[in-house]
Design a protein around this motif. Sequence first.
Motif, mmCIF file in Angstrom:
data_model
loop_
_atom_site.group_PDB
_atom_site.id
_atom_site.type_symbol
_atom_site.label_atom_id
_atom_site.label_comp_id
_atom_site.label_asym_id
_atom_site.label_seq_id
_atom_site.Cartn_x
_atom_site.Cartn_y
_atom_site.Cartn_z
ATOM 1 N N GLN A 71 -6.087 2.649 0.719
ATOM 2 C CA GLN A 71 -5.165 3.111 -0.322
ATOM 3 C C GLN A 71 -3.925 2.225 -0.380
ATOM 4 O O GLN A 71 -3.462 1.873 -1.462
ATOM 5 C CB GLN A 71 -4.764 4.563 -0.064
ATOM 6 C CG GLN A 71 -3.902 5.159 -1.164
ATOM 7 C CD GLN A 71 -4.601 5.238 -2.501
ATOM 8 O OE1 GLN A 71 -5.798 5.481 -2.572
ATOM 9 N NE2 GLN A 71 -3.873 5.016 -3.563
ATOM 10 N N ASP A 72 -3.391 1.848 0.777
ATOM 11 C CA ASP A 72 -2.234 0.957 0.809
ATOM 12 C C ASP A 72 -2.562 -0.399 0.189
ATOM 13 O O ASP A 72 -1.758 -0.973 -0.550
ATOM 14 C CB ASP A 72 -1.744 0.761 2.243
ATOM 15 C CG ASP A 72 -1.122 2.021 2.832
ATOM 16 O OD1 ASP A 72 -0.790 2.955 2.071
ATOM 17 O OD2 ASP A 72 -0.979 2.064 4.072
ATOM 18 N N LEU A 86 -2.227 -3.407 -7.019
ATOM 19 C CA LEU A 86 -1.684 -2.973 -8.306
ATOM 20 C C LEU A 86 -0.287 -3.543 -8.530
ATOM 21 O O LEU A 86 0.042 -3.982 -9.630
ATOM 22 C CB LEU A 86 -1.651 -1.449 -8.389
ATOM 23 C CG LEU A 86 -2.994 -0.766 -8.607
ATOM 24 C CD1 LEU A 86 -2.849 0.734 -8.464
ATOM 25 C CD2 LEU A 86 -3.566 -1.132 -9.958
ATOM 26 N N GLU A 87 0.527 -3.543 -7.475
ATOM 27 C CA GLU A 87 1.869 -4.112 -7.579
ATOM 28 C C GLU A 87 1.799 -5.608 -7.873
ATOM 29 O O GLU A 87 2.569 -6.126 -8.678
ATOM 30 C CB GLU A 87 2.652 -3.868 -6.297
ATOM 31 C CG GLU A 87 3.043 -2.421 -6.097
ATOM 32 C CD GLU A 87 3.653 -2.146 -4.734
ATOM 33 O OE1 GLU A 87 3.873 -3.110 -3.962
ATOM 34 O OE2 GLU A 87 3.900 -0.969 -4.443
ATOM 35 N N ASN A 96 -2.370 -5.760 5.035
ATOM 36 C CA ASN A 96 -3.155 -4.527 4.899
ATOM 37 C C ASN A 96 -4.650 -4.834 4.964
ATOM 38 O O ASN A 96 -5.407 -4.094 5.596
ATOM 39 C CB ASN A 96 -2.838 -3.807 3.589
ATOM 40 C CG ASN A 96 -1.504 -3.095 3.634
ATOM 41 O OD1 ASN A 96 -1.114 -2.545 4.646
ATOM 42 N ND2 ASN A 96 -0.806 -3.111 2.519
ATOM 43 N N ARG A 105 -4.882 -0.970 -2.036
ATOM 44 C CA ARG A 105 -5.041 -0.755 -3.477
ATOM 45 C C ARG A 105 -3.679 -0.766 -4.168
ATOM 46 O O ARG A 105 -3.505 -1.409 -5.209
ATOM 47 C CB ARG A 105 -5.745 0.581 -3.708
ATOM 48 C CG ARG A 105 -6.016 0.880 -5.143
ATOM 49 C CD ARG A 105 -6.752 2.220 -5.289
ATOM 50 N NE ARG A 105 -7.043 2.483 -6.679
ATOM 51 C CZ ARG A 105 -6.179 3.038 -7.528
ATOM 52 N NH1 ARG A 105 -4.987 3.393 -7.119
ATOM 53 N NH2 ARG A 105 -6.520 3.228 -8.794
ATOM 54 N N LYS A 106 -2.702 -0.068 -3.597
ATOM 55 C CA LYS A 106 -1.350 -0.053 -4.165
ATOM 56 C C LYS A 106 -0.747 -1.453 -4.192
ATOM 57 O O LYS A 106 -0.108 -1.849 -5.162
ATOM 58 C CB LYS A 106 -0.453 0.887 -3.360
ATOM 59 C CG LYS A 106 -0.770 2.341 -3.554
ATOM 60 C CD LYS A 106 0.122 3.202 -2.676
ATOM 61 C CE LYS A 106 -0.276 4.652 -2.741
ATOM 62 N NZ LYS A 106 0.530 5.470 -1.804
ATOM 63 N N GLU A 107 -0.957 -2.190 -3.096
ATOM 64 C CA GLU A 107 -0.436 -3.552 -3.014
ATOM 65 C C GLU A 107 -1.012 -4.426 -4.127
ATOM 66 O O GLU A 107 -0.307 -5.204 -4.760
ATOM 67 C CB GLU A 107 -0.779 -4.130 -1.644
ATOM 68 C CG GLU A 107 -0.261 -5.518 -1.409
ATOM 69 C CD GLU A 107 -0.674 -6.068 -0.047
ATOM 70 O OE1 GLU A 107 -0.781 -7.295 0.058
ATOM 71 O OE2 GLU A 107 -0.898 -5.278 0.894
ATOM 72 N N ASP A 167 0.808 -5.998 -11.509
ATOM 73 C CA ASP A 167 1.865 -5.611 -12.437
ATOM 74 C C ASP A 167 3.057 -6.568 -12.406
ATOM 75 O O ASP A 167 3.752 -6.722 -13.404
ATOM 76 C CB ASP A 167 2.321 -4.188 -12.152
ATOM 77 C CG ASP A 167 1.241 -3.170 -12.460
ATOM 78 O OD1 ASP A 167 0.273 -3.514 -13.180
ATOM 79 O OD2 ASP A 167 1.355 -2.022 -11.984
#
Length: 64
Positions: A45-46, A52-53, A4, A48-50, A56
């Motif tokens: 955005q993708d 965060l995953e 990404n 950012r999600k990556e 976590d």
Amino acid sequence: MSSNFDQLVETVSNTRADVEKAEEGNKAATARVRKQMQAIKNLAQDLRKEMLELRDSGGAQSQG
């Protein structure tokens, strides 16, 4: 490195020429820039999600 992130960097780089053309008054280039900016927004955005995953899941643990 994240695919990404690589896509984001490539898209920004590829948009440079159209930004320059748009600044010179090329209306078609302004439409291409707007379209690329939407793609950049979605890629960001993708990414950012990556991240965060990754956070976590405890992915990249720092050594210390």
